[in-house]
Design an enzyme around this catalytic site. Structure first.
Site, PDB file in Angstrom:
ATOM      1  N   SER A   1      37.168  41.144  45.189  1.00  0.00           N
ATOM      2  CA  SER A   1      38.453  41.697  44.736  1.00  0.00           C
ATOM      3  C   SER A   1      39.477  40.569  44.638  1.00  0.00           C
ATOM      4  O   SER A   1      39.294  39.654  43.851  1.00  0.00           O
ATOM      5  CB  SER A   1      38.908  42.803  45.696  1.00  0.00           C
ATOM      6  OG  SER A   1      40.089  43.418  45.228  1.00  0.00           O
ATOM      7  N   THR A   2      40.519  40.585  45.459  1.00  0.00           N
ATOM      8  CA  THR A   2      41.577  39.581  45.379  1.00  0.00           C
ATOM      9  C   THR A   2      41.006  38.174  45.563  1.00  0.00           C
ATOM     10  O   THR A   2      40.356  37.892  46.551  1.00  0.00           O
ATOM     11  CB  THR A   2      42.642  39.833  46.461  1.00  0.00           C
ATOM     12  OG1 THR A   2      43.033  41.205  46.416  1.00  0.00           O
ATOM     13  CG2 THR A   2      43.863  38.955  46.244  1.00  0.00           C
TER      14      THR A   2
ATOM     15  N   HIS B   1      37.196  43.953  41.207  1.00  0.00           N
ATOM     16  CA  HIS B   1      38.277  44.915  40.997  1.00  0.00           C
ATOM     17  C   HIS B   1      39.238  44.378  39.941  1.00  0.00           C
ATOM     18  O   HIS B   1      39.975  43.423  40.179  1.00  0.00           O
ATOM     19  CB  HIS B   1      39.033  45.161  42.301  1.00  0.00           C
ATOM     20  CG  HIS B   1      38.209  45.815  43.354  1.00  0.00           C
ATOM     21  ND1 HIS B   1      38.518  45.752  44.695  1.00  0.00           N
ATOM     22  CD2 HIS B   1      37.067  46.550  43.280  1.00  0.00           C
ATOM     23  CE1 HIS B   1      37.620  46.430  45.396  1.00  0.00           C
ATOM     24  NE2 HIS B   1      36.727  46.915  44.550  1.00  0.00           N
TER      25      HIS B   1
ATOM     26  N   MET C   1      40.910  42.297  49.582  1.00  0.00           N
ATOM     27  CA  MET C   1      41.549  43.108  50.611  1.00  0.00           C
ATOM     28  C   MET C   1      40.853  44.458  50.707  1.00  0.00           C
ATOM     29  O   MET C   1      40.193  44.904  49.759  1.00  0.00           O
ATOM     30  CB  MET C   1      43.039  43.287  50.336  1.00  0.00           C
ATOM     31  CG  MET C   1      43.396  43.890  49.001  1.00  0.00           C
ATOM     32  SD  MET C   1      45.194  43.915  48.777  1.00  0.00           S
ATOM     33  CE  MET C   1      45.315  44.303  47.041  1.00  0.00           C
TER      34      MET C   1
ATOM     35  N   ASP D   1      36.055  47.751  50.664  1.00  0.00           N
ATOM     36  CA  ASP D   1      35.071  48.176  49.673  1.00  0.00           C
ATOM     37  C   ASP D   1      33.780  47.376  49.854  1.00  0.00           C
ATOM     38  O   ASP D   1      33.821  46.154  50.010  1.00  0.00           O
ATOM     39  CB  ASP D   1      35.621  47.976  48.258  1.00  0.00           C
ATOM     40  CG  ASP D   1      34.766  48.646  47.194  1.00  0.00           C
ATOM     41  OD1 ASP D   1      33.992  49.557  47.539  1.00  0.00           O
ATOM     42  OD2 ASP D   1      34.890  48.259  46.017  1.00  0.00           O
TER      43      ASP D   1
END
Length: 351
Positions: free
Chosen positions: A171-172, A198, A291, A294
């Site tokens: 993600s991030t 994401h 973050m 998931d």
């Protein structure tokens, strides 16, 4: 907790006003200033010393990419890019993340949006996360490590008897991490690679094209129904879950828009859980920077359902945000953790 000081940079006076009002509504966030272009931003970065900068991509005089490069090279500060959803905007945003931006937010209706209220919670959340992000450059490993990558790739001479699928969730900070991993995979990799990053619709295709241009393996945005091929990386389209189904003796991509999981679509959990139905496949599950948590539920199901799952997480040292790897490690089901620059080598060891 201390207040988070934010500098808002945008060439539109309207956008500066809207973003500032949104961010100031959060009790911990205080907009200490605004800037109308990159030159103005660099001056105010020095005088105001913000904890986070929100930075427009497209600006006159000095655009967001030039400004970001200067900041990250001379005086690093967490930056959240604010981008349009155009093709050029998506490509520039991915470059910004490579240059060191923590994350990005898209304007729902183009360059000057009357719908920014739709992303109010998102920009607040990303500024809060950016204030805690690790923006140090990852440790550069010595040439011996680079040689280890090459030696490991040369060792892959034939397919293993057991079918393997590599599944990566991030993600991030993910686009930068994916660049470190995907570009170090050999062209004759005897397994397909599934990736959930994401990202909203419109950005994953640009990410796939960018990685494809830099990698020896083929990288593409996943399409529903296509047969999984070795040496190919399939990136989940923004807004769609990426899962695997079996058609006869082969495995194929299945994308769908069922309910978001933990607020995410695509979801790492959903991808991992689809692979749990195939105990005859060895899944190499990789969870990298991001973050939240998931991937954790999916990893638990994978480990419970198949004896052939090997789990790797990114180390805190190289993560932009350690949330997703930390949550996975807490399950005590992770087999090993590795610096992002060594994850491809750890994957290849499974062959």
């Amino acid at each position: 907790m201390d207040n988070i000081k934010v500098l808002v940079v945008d060439d539109s006076a309207f956008m500066r006003k809207v973003l500032s009002e949104m961010l100031n509504q959060h009790p911990r966030i205080h907009v200490v200033g605004t800037a109308r272009n990159g030159e103005d931003a660099l001056k105010k970065h020095i005088t105001l010393r913000p904890d986070v900068i929100t930075l427009d991509v497209e600006m006159p005089i000095m655009d967001g990419l030039q400004t970001l490069k200067y900041i990250m090279e001379k005086d690093p500060c967490p930056v959240v890019m604010v981008s349009s959803t155009t093709k050029v905007g998506a490509e520039n945003t991915l470059l910004a993340i490579e240059y060191g931006a923590v994350d990005f937010v898209t304007k729902p209706s183009g360059a000057i949006s009357l719908d920014m209220d739709k992303v109010r919670h998102l920009i607040i959340e990303k500024v809060l996360q950016a204030s805690k992000a690790n923006i140090r450059k990852p440790t550069l490993f010595k040439k011996e490590i680079e040689q280890e990558h090459k030696n490991r790739a040369m060792e892959i001479k034939k397919h293993s008897e057991m079918k393997k699928i590599i599944a990566i969730g991030t993600s991030t900070g993910g686009p930068r991490a994916l660049k470190d991993v995907i570009t170090n995979l050999p062209p004759k990799l005897p397994a397909p690679v599934l990736v959930v990053q994401h990202m909203p619709p419109g950005f994953t295709l640009s990410l796939a094209k960018r990685l494809d241009s830099l990698s020896e393996v083929d990288v593409k945005e996943a399409e529903d129904g296509e047969i999984l091929k070795n040496g190919t990386v399939y990136i989940a389209p923004g807004g769609y879950h990426l899962t695997v189904k079996k058609i006869g003796a082969v495995y194929a991509v299945h994308t769908h828009q069922e309910e978001a999981r933990r607020g995410h679509r695509p979801s790492v959990d959903v991808m991992f859980e689809s692979l749990a139905y195939f105990p005859e496949v060895e899944t190499i599950a990789v969870i990298m920077t991001g973050m939240g948590a998931d991937g954790t539920e999916g990893l638990i199901k994978l480990k419970q359902s198949t004896p052939n799952c090997y789990a790797i997480t990114e180390t805190e040292e190289s993560c932009t945000v350690f949330g997703m790897p930390r949550a996975a490690i807490q399950t005590k089901l992770v087999d090993e953790s590795a610096h992002v620059q060594l994850i491809s080598e750890r994957i290849l060891k499974r062959f």
